[in-house]
Design an enzyme around this catalytic site. Structure first.
Site, PDB file in Angstrom:
ATOM      1  N   GLU A 198     133.150  41.756 119.286  1.00 38.81           N
ATOM      2  CA  GLU A 198     133.217  42.904 118.380  1.00 38.81           C
ATOM      3  C   GLU A 198     134.630  43.436 118.179  1.00 38.81           C
ATOM      4  O   GLU A 198     134.994  43.833 117.064  1.00 38.81           O
ATOM      5  CB  GLU A 198     132.303  44.037 118.897  1.00 38.81           C
ATOM      6  CG  GLU A 198     130.826  43.811 118.662  1.00 38.81           C
ATOM      7  CD  GLU A 198     130.159  42.928 119.708  1.00 38.81           C
ATOM      8  OE1 GLU A 198     128.952  42.689 119.610  1.00 38.81           O
ATOM      9  OE2 GLU A 198     130.865  42.470 120.618  1.00 38.81           O
ATOM     10  N   GLU A 257     100.108 -16.261 102.457  1.00 37.86           N
ATOM     11  CA  GLU A 257      99.918 -17.717 102.413  1.00 37.86           C
ATOM     12  C   GLU A 257     100.607 -18.214 101.135  1.00 37.86           C
ATOM     13  O   GLU A 257      99.968 -18.628 100.158  1.00 37.86           O
ATOM     14  CB  GLU A 257      98.432 -18.071 102.425  1.00 37.86           C
ATOM     15  CG  GLU A 257      97.760 -17.879 103.767  1.00 37.86           C
ATOM     16  CD  GLU A 257      98.227 -18.910 104.793  1.00 37.86           C
ATOM     17  OE1 GLU A 257      98.908 -19.883 104.404  1.00 37.86           O
ATOM     18  OE2 GLU A 257      97.919 -18.743 105.988  1.00 37.86           O
ATOM     19  N   ASP A 288     103.301 -18.839 111.955  1.00 39.76           N
ATOM     20  CA  ASP A 288     104.710 -19.245 111.955  1.00 39.76           C
ATOM     21  C   ASP A 288     105.479 -18.680 110.760  1.00 39.76           C
ATOM     22  O   ASP A 288     106.663 -18.359 110.871  1.00 39.76           O
ATOM     23  CB  ASP A 288     104.838 -20.775 112.015  1.00 39.76           C
ATOM     24  CG  ASP A 288     104.016 -21.488 110.957  1.00 39.76           C
ATOM     25  OD1 ASP A 288     103.401 -20.811 110.100  1.00 39.76           O
ATOM     26  OD2 ASP A 288     103.971 -22.736 110.994  1.00 39.76           O
TER      27      ASP A 288
END
Length: 749
Positions: free
Chosen positions: A334, A593, A544
């Site tokens: 302060e 796939e 894989d």
């Protein structure tokens, strides 16, 4: 909040976001209909100066807030001024007064006071049932408040956390910050400290100091001269007196008492009128008061010793003083707003941010050193500093309180920084490298490798893949046991086993559902259970093609890429799709796939029984079939080429013939590359990846034709998709290892 929904389509995500936004607004509106119950707890005269402006702000908005006030600590002790009366004079209703101070002013008394507060607080907090408890600073009383509230599932707003002062207060302040759910800090540095302490940035408000809201507007009161005369005498003028306030340092009581004695001696010698306040209630204060009385300070004509000054008046006294001396936080906080010169003694405020008005005397070991500091500072004026606030802290804090969503989970979440992998050489690194056992079941060979966290193949083992199920399982276990034994000598710690295999795999159960024609007797095979049981290690199994995608994600071009596709071009055509950082398996585990995407209705027969699949055109087996056809028609070999009678014609012969200018062979490769390119265009239009990675022995031969087909046939929005060839030498093994290295180390879930 929607991270777990990333796999959903954008339209659904948009709807969910809108729905949740509406629900949040509804919760906010419902909360606004009732007042927020805020409990402000004050322990001493110092913290009340920071809390009072907030309390006035809460009281001024009864339609939004319900204020409860709890008073405890030194407020209720006569020796410290019974300062609870000033709270009553400010017309606040005190809901509870708790006598929590055990007298003795030593370390044991402080601990007992905390314990007494913890015994009394639960009843009060249970009765008041606040939504939020406001706690200030770093006092032991405040630690008791925060502890009780946290254990009773009451939200805590902590004021002035993140600051550094260099004493036991630091430990208490930081402990309160860890218990608090919300923070209102005074400075940017304090905010940074809390973030470094892993506090949630969104729950930290850079507000400034609440006391600055009042002092910046009120320190030029017209009656300040009357206040000076009231406390110091009619003959004392502005800037011709000293304010002294010294508290004990509880971690070094003996030295702090010595510094206090030296300060008093220096002030006596300096011969300026001095307002000296009694120290706080910390351990060591009783000894400091003895020193004061031994030196006759209370009867000395140049001193006025007081237990308490009302804050409004205290600010005026500090603002117009010739100097402030001691170790109070008021001096470094302060006082800077007034430009008042300050001498900070000892280590109690060492770490705090200060303006240029503060002169530190950290080793205040002689009276002369303090006296010299008084000569340098007394009567100076410095530029006003606003380090700790701009006068608008309270409106910010009230707005922050309004924003608290009481429906959010109460449990705190800490924002821990990312842990960097340690690549330095230490004893643990030398003795042990975290590694995985990777198994790749190919149509021809069975391979096992020890692979490190960095993707280095430490050792690899290869055997012909047996034809029967029993022989294959036995060989897998034999090779893995050999690898585990060798891992000890390689300083590798095996975390688990990853298996890459052809065919359709249920990775959740570790079961090969059905396999390729190349791997006989390999359907409905539980790989996880027998391998895990024999090796006493966790086991992961996947297709894989998926493993190749995982390898790219961890070690290859896919690292850091959210959406990409990997396509394996080898004996067959396979691959994996990464969307939003996750591998796609599909509802029946036959997603990606990619080799069986149809690119022609009348193409050659595929191994899957259909016609016109990519694999029927572009796989190694397809090229071998075409090479054999050309060879049978005497259209394959050119001058300089020959095929040994014992050697079977294969894709290599076709590629060599094309390289030497065989137009027929070039036509076959062009058709194969075009078929693969068309299939990839279909992938781009289906999942819209940002990257396509071609992997396998044929990748380098296909990358150019694939790019050409994309530029000719893909939608304009997908033509700039990057197509690259993999740099990984062992994608199947690396992908199998990545499952272990990611999951076993809890890197991903």
């Amino acid at each position: 909040m929607l991270r777990g929904l990333d796999a959903r389509n954008p339209h659904e995500l948009y709807f969910l976001r809108m729905q949740r936004a509406e629900e949040k607004m509804e919760r906010l509106e419902n909360r606004m209909k009732r007042r927020l119950r805020v409990c402000v707890a004050t322990c001493n005269r110092a913290d009340y100066s920071k809390l009072a402006p907030i309390m006035f702000g809460l009281k001024a908005q009864p339609e939004l807030f319900e204020l409860e006030v709890v008073v405890l600590g030194s407020h209720l002790i006569d020796d410290y001024g019974n300062t609870f009366r000033m709270i009553e004079q400010d017309e606040f209703d005190i809901g509870s007064k708790l006598h929590t101070i055990v007298r003795g002013e030593d370390e044991a008394a402080m601990v007992e006071s905390v314990g007494l507060a913890l015994v009394k607080l639960p009843d009060v907090l249970q009765r008041l049932a606040p939504d939020v408890l406001v706690v200030h600073g770093d006092r032991f009383d405040a630690l008791a408040l925060a502890t009780a509230a946290a254990l009773m599932n009451i939200r805590i707003l902590h004021l002035e956390g993140g600051e550094v002062s260099g004493t036991i207060d630091d430990s208490i302040r930081h402990a309160i910050s860890k218990l608090a759910h919300y923070h209102a800090v005074c400075t940017r540095s304090a905010e940074s400290h809390l973030i470094a302490m892993c506090e949630d940035h969104s729950r930290i408000l850079l507000a400034g100091c609440p006391s600055y809201d009042k002092l910046l507007s009120a320190h030029q009161r017209d009656d300040y001269t009357d206040i000076i005369k009231t406390w110091l005498g009619d003959d004392v003028k502005e800037q011709d007196y000293i304010v002294a306030l010294q508290h004990p340092v509880t971690t070094d009581i003996k030295n702090s008492i010595k510094i206090y004695e030296l300060m008093l001696d220096a002030l006596i010698s300096f011969k300026k009128r001095t307002l000296i306040l009694f120290p706080n209630i910390d351990a060591g204060s009783k000894e400091m008061v003895r020193v004061m009385r031994k030196k006759g300070i209370e009867q000395h004509p140049n001193f006025r010793a007081v237990k308490h000054v009302p804050f409004d008046q205290f600010f005026q006294l500090v603002a117009h003083a010739g100097c402030m001396v001691g170790n109070s936080s008021c001096g470094v906080r302060e006082a800077g707003a007034f430009g008042t010169p300050v001498i900070n003694l000892g280590t109690r405020q060492t770490g705090r941010e200060t303006g240029e008005n503060v002169l530190h005397v950290r080793d205040a070991d002689t009276q002369n050193k303090i006296y010299h500091a008084l000569e340098l500072q007394f009567g100076k004026r410095y530029p006003c500093s606003k380090i700790y606030g701009d006068g608008n802290a309270v409106p910010r804090i009230l707005k922050f309180l309004q924003s608290i969503d009481l429906s959010e989970p109460l449990q705190k979440k800490f924002c821990f920084p990312a842990v960097r992998e340690n690549i330095s050489q230490d004893i643990d690194h030398i003795l042990e490298t975290q590694s995985a056992l990777a198994v790749d079941l190919g149509g021809t060979n069975l391979r096992v490798a020890i692979i490190s966290m960095k993707g280095k193949v430490m050792r690899k083992y290869t055997q012909p893949n047996p034809k029967t199920y029993e022989e294959r399982i036995e060989l897998i276990l034999t090779m893995c046991k050999q690898a585990i034994a060798d891992a000890v000598h390689l300083n590798c710690r095996i975390l688990g086993v990853g298996v890459s295999t052809g065919g359709r795999v249920n990775p959740q159960e570790g079961i090969v559902l059905d396999s390729t024609k190349l791997i006989k007797e390999w359907s409905s095979v539980d790989l996880r259970a027998p391998v895990s049981r024999a090796l006493h290690l966790p086991v992961w199994v996947d297709n894989d093609g998926n493993c190749a995608a995982l390898a790219e994600k961890k070690f290859g071009h896919g690292s850091g890429v959210e959406n990409f596709v990997t396509i394996i071009t080898g004996t067959g055509i396979g691959g994996g799709i990464i969307q939003h950082g996750e591998l796609i398996h599909g509802s029946t585990f036959c997603a990606a796939e990619l080799g069986h995407i149809m690119v022609s209705l009348e193409g050659p027969e595929c191994s899957c029984g259909s016609h016109g699949c990519i694999e029927a055109f572009s796989s190694g087996l397809a090229l071998q079939r075409e090479a054999k056809r050309l060879h049978d028609e005497d259209l394959l070999l050119l001058d300089g080429m020959s095929v040994n009678n014992k050697e079977q014609v294969n894709a290599v012969h076709l590629i060599n013939a094309a390289r030497l200018g065989n137009r027929k062979a070039e036509g076959v490769l062009h058709t194969a590359g075009t078929a693969l390119g068309v299939g990839i265009v279909n992938i781009l239009h289906t999942v819209n990846p940002s990257l396509v990675i071609l992997s396998g022995v044929l990748a380098q031969h296909y990358v150019t034709p694939v790019q050409q087909v994309i530029s000719q046939r893909a939608l304009s929005s997908t033509r700039d998709i990057k197509v690259v060839t993999s740099d990984l030498e062992e994608p199947a093994l690396l992908g199998a290892a990545s499952m272990v290295l990611d999951y076993a180390t809890r890197r991903t879930y």
